[in-house]
Design a protein around this motif. Structure first.
Motif, PDB file in Angstrom:
ATOM      1  N   TYR A  58       2.087-101.866 -40.423  1.00 50.35           N
ATOM      2  CA  TYR A  58       2.512-103.154 -39.881  1.00 50.35           C
ATOM      3  C   TYR A  58       2.880-104.100 -41.018  1.00 50.35           C
ATOM      4  O   TYR A  58       2.320-104.013 -42.102  1.00 50.35           O
ATOM      5  CB  TYR A  58       1.371-103.804 -39.089  1.00 50.35           C
ATOM      6  CG  TYR A  58       0.731-102.898 -38.077  1.00 50.35           C
ATOM      7  CD1 TYR A  58       1.191-102.867 -36.771  1.00 50.35           C
ATOM      8  CD2 TYR A  58      -0.345-102.076 -38.426  1.00 50.35           C
ATOM      9  CE1 TYR A  58       0.599-102.037 -35.826  1.00 50.35           C
ATOM     10  CE2 TYR A  58      -0.932-101.241 -37.493  1.00 50.35           C
ATOM     11  CZ  TYR A  58      -0.466-101.225 -36.197  1.00 50.35           C
ATOM     12  OH  TYR A  58      -1.045-100.398 -35.271  1.00 50.35           O
ATOM     13  N   HIS A  59       3.794-105.030 -40.737  1.00 51.18           N
ATOM     14  CA  HIS A  59       4.068-106.096 -41.697  1.00 51.18           C
ATOM     15  C   HIS A  59       4.236-107.399 -40.936  1.00 51.18           C
ATOM     16  O   HIS A  59       5.148-107.552 -40.134  1.00 51.18           O
ATOM     17  CB  HIS A  59       5.319-105.823 -42.526  1.00 51.18           C
ATOM     18  CG  HIS A  59       5.524-106.873 -43.558  1.00 51.18           C
ATOM     19  ND1 HIS A  59       6.581-107.739 -43.532  1.00 51.18           N
ATOM     20  CD2 HIS A  59       4.772-107.233 -44.623  1.00 51.18           C
ATOM     21  CE1 HIS A  59       6.482-108.574 -44.550  1.00 51.18           C
ATOM     22  NE2 HIS A  59       5.389-108.294 -45.218  1.00 51.18           N
ATOM     23  N   THR A  64       4.533-106.364 -34.856  1.00 52.57           N
ATOM     24  CA  THR A  64       4.706-106.339 -36.311  1.00 52.57           C
ATOM     25  C   THR A  64       4.770-104.917 -36.874  1.00 52.57           C
ATOM     26  O   THR A  64       4.728-104.722 -38.080  1.00 52.57           O
ATOM     27  CB  THR A  64       3.571-107.116 -37.014  1.00 52.57           C
ATOM     28  OG1 THR A  64       2.320-106.487 -36.699  1.00 52.57           O
ATOM     29  CG2 THR A  64       3.557-108.576 -36.601  1.00 52.57           C
ATOM     30  N   CYS A  65       4.883-103.939 -35.998  1.00 51.91           N
ATOM     31  CA  CYS A  65       4.898-102.535 -36.417  1.00 51.91           C
ATOM     32  C   CYS A  65       6.191-102.211 -37.176  1.00 51.91           C
ATOM     33  O   CYS A  65       7.286-102.511 -36.715  1.00 51.91           O
ATOM     34  CB  CYS A  65       4.777-101.653 -35.187  1.00 51.91           C
ATOM     35  SG  CYS A  65       4.690 -99.908 -35.557  1.00 51.91           S
ATOM     36  N   VAL A  66       6.063-101.619 -38.371  1.00 52.67           N
ATOM     37  CA  VAL A  66       7.235-101.179 -39.143  1.00 52.67           C
ATOM     38  C   VAL A  66       7.314 -99.658 -39.232  1.00 52.67           C
ATOM     39  O   VAL A  66       8.347 -99.109 -39.586  1.00 52.67           O
ATOM     40  CB  VAL A  66       7.277-101.795 -40.563  1.00 52.67           C
ATOM     41  CG1 VAL A  66       7.490-103.296 -40.485  1.00 52.67           C
ATOM     42  CG2 VAL A  66       6.047-101.450 -41.366  1.00 52.67           C
ATOM     43  N   TYR A  97       7.116 -94.127 -48.106  1.00 53.07           N
ATOM     44  CA  TYR A  97       7.870 -95.067 -47.280  1.00 53.07           C
ATOM     45  C   TYR A  97       8.561 -96.036 -48.226  1.00 53.07           C
ATOM     46  O   TYR A  97       7.921 -96.887 -48.834  1.00 53.07           O
ATOM     47  CB  TYR A  97       6.911 -95.778 -46.335  1.00 53.07           C
ATOM     48  CG  TYR A  97       7.555 -96.609 -45.260  1.00 53.07           C
ATOM     49  CD1 TYR A  97       8.147 -96.006 -44.156  1.00 53.07           C
ATOM     50  CD2 TYR A  97       7.555 -97.994 -45.328  1.00 53.07           C
ATOM     51  CE1 TYR A  97       8.720 -96.766 -43.148  1.00 53.07           C
ATOM     52  CE2 TYR A  97       8.135 -98.758 -44.324  1.00 53.07           C
ATOM     53  CZ  TYR A  97       8.708 -98.133 -43.239  1.00 53.07           C
ATOM     54  OH  TYR A  97       9.277 -98.888 -42.250  1.00 53.07           O
ATOM     55  N   LEU A 146      11.063 -99.037 -49.195  1.00 54.07           N
ATOM     56  CA  LEU A 146      11.572-100.281 -48.616  1.00 54.07           C
ATOM     57  C   LEU A 146      12.665-100.849 -49.498  1.00 54.07           C
ATOM     58  O   LEU A 146      12.513-100.924 -50.713  1.00 54.07           O
ATOM     59  CB  LEU A 146      10.446-101.313 -48.504  1.00 54.07           C
ATOM     60  CG  LEU A 146       9.240-100.882 -47.667  1.00 54.07           C
ATOM     61  CD1 LEU A 146       8.061-101.783 -47.944  1.00 54.07           C
ATOM     62  CD2 LEU A 146       9.600-100.905 -46.208  1.00 54.07           C
ATOM     63  N   LEU A 173      14.605-105.925 -47.267  1.00 53.19           N
ATOM     64  CA  LEU A 173      13.674-105.789 -46.158  1.00 53.19           C
ATOM     65  C   LEU A 173      12.299-106.331 -46.512  1.00 53.19           C
ATOM     66  O   LEU A 173      11.646-106.945 -45.684  1.00 53.19           O
ATOM     67  CB  LEU A 173      13.546-104.311 -45.762  1.00 53.19           C
ATOM     68  CG  LEU A 173      12.494-103.980 -44.702  1.00 53.19           C
ATOM     69  CD1 LEU A 173      12.882-104.580 -43.361  1.00 53.19           C
ATOM     70  CD2 LEU A 173      12.327-102.476 -44.581  1.00 53.19           C
TER      71      LEU A 173
END
Length: 114
Positions: free
Chosen positions: A48-49, A60-62, A76, A78, A82
């Protein structure tokens, strides 16, 4: 500025917890999150972020619930666009099995000199 390790955590529970939170209102950029399953079975992870706090839920799940096989590592990546947020926020993680996955965050804090 080169990236550096900003946070590391092996959650001891199965509820969402904060992996990284910058100093209040300090701009930051996260560019890599590594998750490694250290068990002999599959474990589900969720990330989440929340750019303005620490709400870790569907809003807020990424990274939606994703299985990591035994011994598997997920990187992961980024993009700077982003991940470059300008407020105090939080990066949260959740696992389906406690004490099973190591999470490591790499990036930079603005104005920091190493």
């Amino acid at each position: 500025m080169p990236r550096r390790l900003l946070a590391q955590l092996r959650p001891a529970a199965t509820s969402a917890v904060t992996l990284f939170s910058p100093p209040t209102n300090r701009p930051y950029s996260l560019d890599l999150i590594v998750a490694t399953n250290n068990t002999a079975h599959s474990v589900d992870i969720t990330m989440y972020h929340d750019a303005a706090g620490n709400t870790y839920d569907d809003t807020t799940c990424v990274l939606a619930t994703t299985p990591l096989k035994a011994g598997e590592t997920l990187q992961y990546v980024l993009s700077v666009g982003l991940a470059d947020y300008r407020s105090a926020g939080g990066l949260g993680v959740k696992t389906s099995t406690a004490d099973s996955v190591n999470f490591t965050v790499y990036g930079e804090l603005e104005g920091e000199s190493i």
